[in-house]
Design a protein around this motif. Structure first.
Motif, PDB file in Angstrom:
ATOM      1  N   ARG A  19      -1.456  12.181   4.022  1.00 49.06           N
ATOM      2  CA  ARG A  19      -0.986  12.922   5.190  1.00 49.06           C
ATOM      3  C   ARG A  19      -0.881  11.979   6.365  1.00 49.06           C
ATOM      4  NH1 ARG A  19      -4.564  18.061   6.067  1.00 49.06           N
ATOM      5  NH2 ARG A  19      -4.561  17.376   8.214  1.00 49.06           N
ATOM      6  N   PRO A  20       0.252  11.949   7.031  1.00 51.13           N
ATOM      7  CA  PRO A  20       0.341  11.088   8.212  1.00 51.13           C
ATOM      8  C   PRO A  20      -0.665  11.535   9.256  1.00 51.13           C
ATOM      9  CG  PRO A  20       2.456  12.154   7.747  1.00 51.13           C
ATOM     10  CD  PRO A  20       1.469  12.712   6.794  1.00 51.13           C
ATOM     11  N   ARG A  25      -5.452   8.812  -0.172  1.00 53.84           N
ATOM     12  CA  ARG A  25      -4.036   8.539  -0.426  1.00 53.84           C
ATOM     13  C   ARG A  25      -3.497   9.490  -1.474  1.00 53.84           C
ATOM     14  NH1 ARG A  25      -2.630   4.517   2.186  1.00 53.84           N
ATOM     15  NH2 ARG A  25      -4.047   2.877   2.794  1.00 53.84           N
ATOM     16  N   ASP A  37       0.642   5.544  11.376  1.00 55.91           N
ATOM     17  CA  ASP A  37       0.778   6.977  11.098  1.00 55.91           C
ATOM     18  C   ASP A  37       1.003   7.217   9.601  1.00 55.91           C
ATOM     19  OD1 ASP A  37       1.171   9.733  11.650  1.00 55.91           O
ATOM     20  OD2 ASP A  37       3.344   9.425  11.640  1.00 55.91           O
ATOM     21  N   ALA A  38       1.913   6.458   9.029  1.00 55.36           N
ATOM     22  CA  ALA A  38       2.324   6.745   7.660  1.00 55.36           C
ATOM     23  C   ALA A  38       1.424   6.100   6.610  1.00 55.36           C
ATOM     24  CB  ALA A  38       3.763   6.282   7.444  1.00 55.36           C
ATOM     25  N   PHE A  39       0.946   4.884   6.887  1.00 51.66           N
ATOM     26  CA  PHE A  39       0.196   4.162   5.859  1.00 51.66           C
ATOM     27  C   PHE A  39      -1.309   4.141   6.110  1.00 51.66           C
ATOM     28  CE2 PHE A  39       4.434   2.364   5.355  1.00 51.66           C
ATOM     29  CZ  PHE A  39       4.569   2.240   3.979  1.00 51.66           C
ATOM     30  N   HIS A  40      -1.706   4.033   7.382  1.00 48.81           N
ATOM     31  CA  HIS A  40      -3.122   3.808   7.683  1.00 48.81           C
ATOM     32  C   HIS A  40      -3.642   4.746   8.749  1.00 48.81           C
ATOM     33  CE1 HIS A  40      -4.171   0.234   5.340  1.00 48.81           C
ATOM     34  NE2 HIS A  40      -2.886  -0.083   5.457  1.00 48.81           N
ATOM     35  N   PRO A  41      -3.736   6.042   8.452  1.00 48.92           N
ATOM     36  CA  PRO A  41      -4.266   6.983   9.447  1.00 48.92           C
ATOM     37  C   PRO A  41      -5.681   6.592   9.890  1.00 48.92           C
ATOM     38  CG  PRO A  41      -3.439   8.144   7.509  1.00 48.92           C
ATOM     39  CD  PRO A  41      -3.420   6.696   7.165  1.00 48.92           C
ATOM     40  N   GLY A  42      -6.410   5.875   9.073  1.00 51.98           N
ATOM     41  CA  GLY A  42      -7.771   5.474   9.410  1.00 51.98           C
ATOM     42  C   GLY A  42      -7.824   4.600  10.650  1.00 51.98           C
ATOM     43  N   VAL A  43      -6.777   3.811  10.870  1.00 52.05           N
ATOM     44  CA  VAL A  43      -6.735   2.962  12.061  1.00 52.05           C
ATOM     45  C   VAL A  43      -6.658   3.847  13.307  1.00 52.05           C
ATOM     46  CG1 VAL A  43      -5.347   1.271  13.307  1.00 52.05           C
ATOM     47  CG2 VAL A  43      -5.698   1.030  10.838  1.00 52.05           C
ATOM     48  N   ASP A  84      -8.660   6.576   5.948  1.00 51.32           N
ATOM     49  CA  ASP A  84      -7.330   6.482   5.325  1.00 51.32           C
ATOM     50  C   ASP A  84      -7.443   6.325   3.809  1.00 51.32           C
ATOM     51  OD1 ASP A  84      -6.638   2.978   5.637  1.00 51.32           O
ATOM     52  OD2 ASP A  84      -8.543   4.028   5.711  1.00 51.32           O
ATOM     53  N   ARG A  85      -8.587   6.677   3.289  1.00 50.49           N
ATOM     54  CA  ARG A  85      -8.729   6.459   1.850  1.00 50.49           C
ATOM     55  C   ARG A  85      -8.138   7.596   1.030  1.00 50.49           C
ATOM     56  NH1 ARG A  85     -13.937   6.686   2.148  1.00 50.49           N
ATOM     57  NH2 ARG A  85     -14.154   6.065   4.308  1.00 50.49           N
ATOM     58  N   MET A 136      -0.796  -5.515   6.666  1.00 50.30           N
ATOM     59  CA  MET A 136      -0.292  -5.017   5.379  1.00 50.30           C
ATOM     60  C   MET A 136       0.340  -6.145   4.580  1.00 50.30           C
ATOM     61  SD  MET A 136       1.349  -1.333   6.454  1.00 50.30           S
ATOM     62  CE  MET A 136       2.074  -0.974   4.848  1.00 50.30           C
ATOM     63  N   GLU A 168       0.854  -1.178   0.000  1.00 47.05           N
ATOM     64  CA  GLU A 168       0.000   0.000   0.000  1.00 47.05           C
ATOM     65  C   GLU A 168       0.893   1.232   0.000  1.00 47.05           C
ATOM     66  OE1 GLU A 168      -3.149  -1.176   3.206  1.00 47.05           O
ATOM     67  OE2 GLU A 168      -1.586  -2.662   2.829  1.00 47.05           O
ATOM     68  N   PRO A 169       0.493   2.277  -0.738  1.00 45.61           N
ATOM     69  CA  PRO A 169       1.317   3.499  -0.731  1.00 45.61           C
ATOM     70  C   PRO A 169       1.150   4.262   0.584  1.00 45.61           C
ATOM     71  CG  PRO A 169      -0.601   3.780  -2.137  1.00 45.61           C
ATOM     72  CD  PRO A 169      -0.638   2.357  -1.651  1.00 45.61           C
ATOM     73  N   LEU A 170       2.090   5.157   0.843  1.00 48.68           N
ATOM     74  CA  LEU A 170       1.992   6.025   2.020  1.00 48.68           C
ATOM     75  C   LEU A 170       0.749   6.897   1.884  1.00 48.68           C
ATOM     76  CD1 LEU A 170       5.721   7.109   2.058  1.00 48.68           C
ATOM     77  CD2 LEU A 170       4.612   5.830   3.891  1.00 48.68           C
ATOM     78  N   ALA A 171       0.097   7.133   3.024  1.00 49.19           N
ATOM     79  CA  ALA A 171      -1.098   7.973   3.005  1.00 49.19           C
ATOM     80  C   ALA A 171      -0.708   9.414   2.645  1.00 49.19           C
ATOM     81  CB  ALA A 171      -1.773   7.938   4.365  1.00 49.19           C
TER      82      ALA A 171
END
Lengths: 281, 485, 259
Positions: free
Chosen positions: B459-460, B484, C24-30, B481-482, C226, B454-457
């Motif tokens: 915004r962190p 991206r 933080d970097a990949f899944h802020p939704g969590v 987190d969608r 992931m 998965e790519p980096l979001a």
């Protein structure tokens, strides 16, 4: 000089070598290499601490009926053919019938090897098997040369059944405990296809823990100790080395028959006295 | 070790993987259940750990006590500093007793010191008698599992092997094959001059070695031949019989989920006058071979607590995929991954130190609660930082520099955010498929060999926290987190 | 709101939110899911903005000096917190078990990290064992299976708590997969350095998940998730990979699954 060195090697008691070896261990134990993270449970290198009794010591010994129940369960798990008898005569009849049924002829003869042991003697196997033309060979308590030992093993190979007793039987795991004694070779429980053992209910111990405590106590059994060879047998010989398929009869016996005599008559010999070789045949 | 490097990185063939999966499914959960069913409960493992720790701390005293008692019964005890001394002693003993045929019980330490090859070279026929070991020896291979040495061979392969070597009709029936081996080996037992075994655990207080088996081959090898030589790694000793009670019960449970091994032989010396069985000449060879070096290092001393039950092999997911041969030594699985580097060189066996997922299943399965993951991590830090005691330089100094930069970045959130922004920019250059990164450049390309990333979001999460004007430390809820980049 | 919530005292000390770097970097939704959960519980969640990483990536590769530097930063950021909650078993294991090895040579840092370790909890552990809450008012019609993550299971001994939380989400049907306790092959750098072994382990895991017939797999460690998602997407599987915080925050299937 060379011969001296060779002689030392034979006795294995080269004191210099031993000293060096143990010194290496001593200096390793005191090595200052503790700069790096030691395991949390770091321990002192105190020597020969007190021999502690484990929590296992608190477990009850178990009443005779209870022990028999546990033995029956364990024997069933291990495919041990267990039978309970009121008297040696009953056990003897039952064992003789099993031998007559199961012992195949070898080289045209039918033979059984039996220990020189008072309890085994009281099964009266030679008389019971005479009718079926099965010969009983009682093991002698003789000091053997290597050549006579080989002959002994060759004869033992011809026996279809090996009959022994045991010092103890551990109920929880159906384990026979045998200490080495003259006239009671451990090979009798190993080489024949079938191993038949007879014990009295009084020889039952609850488990391995109890045995270990008994043998390391200061009392009689502790003094006698393990002898130079003690064998523990739990079930027939087995293997699962080919695709994890369990096969019984790997190198040792393919079946184990255990006969327990419940009510010991008054004149029953103590298991300890069985160690002294007697001439009965 | 280059061969090990290749094999360690390659998974085994499907047949091997299937066999190992079966073995692990049969034994892994069963051992765990067996610990639970202990009268003392699974906490007995921690007590066993303490017993082993104490024995190792008193090792010099215990070994001297054992040796004295065995010597008093007429046995010989030889202290071998290394493999060469141990092998030479055995050869000398064999020569002195005019040994032509030796029967062997399964023993890891004789594999470690390469005894079979030396005996064979000296013209002594040496026959492995554990069924699995026998199969492996007939096939000209090495064991791949401590308690199931021939786990890598199918019944069909064994059938063909026996048909060729033992002249029996072709069959793949395990009972028939077992009987064929029994017949062949019975002849060897009855004519052998020397029995060679390992030692499962010695007892200092009584002066005995304990040997465990289910097949009865070890009883044969210690009962029939006129000479018995037993080899033990110097750490395989307990102070007293009550320690044996705990350790042997755990050993049987860890190894095969058994309550008790089929046969346990306590041997304390040669045949005594008036007795029938046993060797005229009994020798115990106590082997150091690098163990005192491990002993001196508190970090790794714990691996000497191991009682070689193979419970860790029976749960390790990496072992299940690569098999025992990939470890390139007598010791495979998690235990081997710690022991082999310490014995053969940490750098040479670096794959063994690095190639685990550190899942921790091995520690949970260990009957003496050895913290194998901790030692794997310690080995990794030897590789990363170098180590004076083990005389190694860092494996990859460049990686160390990069790691320095990483640690500089993560010790400040602003630097960290800048680095993330930079990474987000870089990932724009990478190919995507269905919104996923499909191919990464080295050194990350291993990931995308079989997996997308998965790519980096955009915004962190924490950037959103800090941008909030008033209660800036209160975490924001909105925004899935969608979003991206 | 269910009865369990009514029992909760409203005023509490804030809980500090330790956001795993991968989240933080990949899944802020969590992380957003965690925030929702605590908002519903009425517990203030404080999110120290200076946090970065606990140091585990360096530590697992053997770089202890560098890991120590990251760990010192972590301790400085969090040491004044009353309680630290983190939606990752792996990061909590690092703080709870590995910091004391990392700081073995430095008594002052050892003491500071010990104090922090005692107050650091994994999310499901904190909810079930500390707060005593299982029902969080989440709803989602979903057939799912739970993934045991190794550091959570073997490192922290947590396996019951997440299952209890999932079972209290209305509408879910949880099915156990075979070998749930078996590693998926992630292991951080291991997955990159030994891709063949790691992928073989992962393929087994996907097979076991598929055999349950579940639409979704739920876990507590984003790294493992992931990893699973990576192969599921590569193979084009219709499997939803969810973190437990997302599930616990959901008020309906639409919150989690789109299209």
């Amino acid at each position: 000089m060379k011969r001296l060195k060779a002689a030392r090697t034979e006795t294995g008691a080269d004191p210099v070598q031993r000293h060096r070896f143990l010194n290496r261990i001593r200096s390793a134990l005191n090595h200052p290499n503790s700069g790096r993270g030691a395991p949390a449970a770091a321990h002192a290198t105190s020597k020969a601490g007190p021999h502690h009794q484990g929590a296992a010591g608190a477990r009850p010994c178990g009443r005779p009926e209870e022990l028999l129940q546990r033995l029956q369960e364990a024997a069933a798990e291990l495919n041990i053919h267990l039978s309970l008898h009121d008297s040696p005569a009953s056990a003897g009849r039952c064992m003789a019938a099993m031998i007559t049924r199961k012992a195949p002829p070898r080289n045209g003869r039918r033979e059984v090897a039996i220990w020189r042991h008072p309890l085994v003697a009281r099964l009266e196997l030679p008389q019971r098997l005479a009718g079926a033309a099965i010969t009983c060979r009682t093991t002698a308590a003789a000091d053997r040369t290597y050549a006579t030992r080989r002959r002994f093993y060759r004869d033992l190979e011809a026996a279809a059944v090996g009959v022994t007793s045991a010092d103890y039987c551990l109920a929880d795991t159906a384990t026979l405990v045998m200490r080495s004694r003259p006239g009671q070779p451990r090979s009798v429980s190993l080489l024949p296809d079938i191993h038949a053992a007879v014990i009295e209910a009084g020889q039952l111990l609850p488990d391995f823990s109890r045995l270990c405590r008994l043998l390391s106590s200061g009392a009689d059994e502790g003094k006698r100790g393990l002898t130079h060879c003690m064998t523990l047998i739990s079930g027939p010989s087995k293997t699962a080395d080919i695709e994890a398929v369990m096969v019984e009869g790997a190198h040792g016996p393919r079946a184990l028959y255990l006969y327990v005599i419940l009510a010991a008559p008054i004149d029953a010999p103590q298991p300890e006295t069985s160690g002294k070789p007697r001439t009965t045949s | 070790m280059a061969e090990v490097r290749r094999r360690y990185r390659t998974i085994g063939d499907p047949v091997l993987q299937g066999a190992l999966a079966n073995l692990q499914h049969r034994l892994g959960p069963a051992a765990a259940a067996a610990y639970q069913a202990l009268p003392e409960g699974p906490a007995l493992r921690q007590r066993a750990h303490a017993i082993r720790a104490k024995a190792i701390a008193d090792l010099d005293v215990l070994l001297a006590e054992l040796a004295d008692r065995i010597t008093r019964r007429g046995g010989h005890v030889f202290f071998a500093a290394d493999a060469a001394e141990a092998v030479a002693y055995c050869l000398e003993t064999a020569r002195r007793h005019r040994v032509k045929l030796a029967v062997k019980g399964k023993s890891m330490v004789t594999e470690e010191i390469g005894l079979n090859a030396a005996l064979t070279a000296a013209g002594i026929e040496t026959v492995e008698t554990d069924l699995g070991e026998y199969i492996v020896q007939l096939a000209g291979e090495h064991p791949s599992h401590i308690i199931a040495p021939a786990i890598h061979k199918t019944r069909a392969e064994i059938g063909r092997l026996f048909a060729a070597k033992l002249n029996i009709p072709l069959t793949d029936d395990p009972p028939t094959l077992t009987r064929a081996a029994r017949r062949a080996l019975r002849k060897k037992f009855l004519t052998a001059d020397m029995g060679i075994t390992g030692v499962n655990l010695a007892c200092a207080a009584t002066g005995h070695i304990a040997l465990l088996s289910n097949e009865g081959n070890i009883r044969m090898a210690t009962t029939l031949p006129r000479v018995h030589v037993a080899f033990m790694g110097m750490e395989r000793i307990a102070a007293q019989l009550t320690d044996h009670d705990i350790l042997l019960r755990l050993l049987a449970r860890g190894a095969a989920a058994q309550k008790m091994a089929g046969y346990i032989s306590y041997i304390g010396g040669p045949r005594q006058p008036g007795h029938t069985d046993g060797p005229e000449s009994f020798h115990l060879v106590i082997v150091d071979n690098g163990r005192s070096r491990i002993l001196a290092d508190r970090t790794f001393r714990e691996i000497l607590y191991c009682i070689r039950c193979a419970a860790c092999l029976n749960v390790c997911p990496v072992y299940a995929k690569i098999g025992g041969h990939a470890y390139g030594s007598a010791y495979s699985g998690p235990l081997g991954a710690v022991l082999t580097p310490l014995m053969k060189g940490i750098r040479r066996a670096s794959d063994l130190c690095l190639g685990e997922s550190l899942c921790g299943a091995c520690r949970a399965a260990c009957p003496v609660d050895i913290d194998i993951p901790r030692m794997l991590l310690a080995l990794r830090s030897c590789l990363a930082e170098g180590d004076r005691y083990w005389q190694i330089r860092p494996l990859n100094p460049l990686a160390g520099r990069l790691c320095d930069i990483w640690s500089w970045i993560v010790s400040d959130r602003r630097r960290y955010d800048a680095a993330l922004a930079c990474a987000r920019f870089c990932q724009l250059l990478l190919p995507r498929k269905n919104g996923m990164l499909h191919r990464l450049p080295p050194p990350f390309s291993g990931w995308t060999s079989s997996r997308d990333l998965e790519p980096l979001a955009r915004r962190p999460f924490l950037r959103r926290c800090s941008r909030q004007p008033r209660r800036h430390r209160e975490a924001p809820e909105s925004g899935a987190d969608r979003n991206r980049s | 709101m269910t009865g369990a919530h009514a029992k909760l005292p409203k005023a509490r000390h804030p809980v500090s939110f330790f956001v795993p770097c991968l989240v933080d970097a990949f899944h802020p939704g969590v992380a957003a899911g965690v925030v929702t959960v605590f908002k519903r519980l009425g517990i203030p969640l404080d999110c120290p903005p200076g946090q970065t990483c606990c140091g585990q990536p360096a530590y697992n590769s053997g770089y202890r000096r560098q890991a120590r530097r990251a760990a010192q930063h972590f301790v400085r950021v969090f040491e004044n917190a009353d309680a630290v909650v983190c939606p990752s078993g792996s990061c909590v294991q690092m703080v709870r078990h590995h910091y004391r090895l990392l700081f073995a040579d430095s008594p002052s840092w050892l003491a500071r990290s010990r104090r922090l370790a005692e107050r650091t909890f994994e999310l499901s552990e904190y909810l079930v064992d500390i707060l005593g809450v299982k029902a969080l008012g989440a709803r989602c019609t979903l057939r799912l299976t739970y993934l045991d993550s190794c550091h959570l299971l073997y490192g922290l001994g947590i396996s019951r708590q997440p299952r209890q939380l999932i079972d209290h989400v209305r509408g879910t049907v949880r099915v156990e997969m075979r070998d749930s306790q078996r590693c998926c092959g992630f292991g951080g750098a291991f997955a990159v350095r030994y891709p063949e072994i790691s992928s073989a382990m992962l393929a087994d895991k996907l097979d076991n998940i598929a055999a349950t017939g579940a639409e979704a797999v739920v876990g507590c460690d984003i790294g493992c998730l992931m990893h699973i998602a990576g192969m599921a997407r590569r193979r084009g599987l219709a499997l939803h990979v969810l973190h437990i915080a997302q599930l616990l925050a959901a008020r309906g299937r639409g919150d989690l699954i789109h299209g």
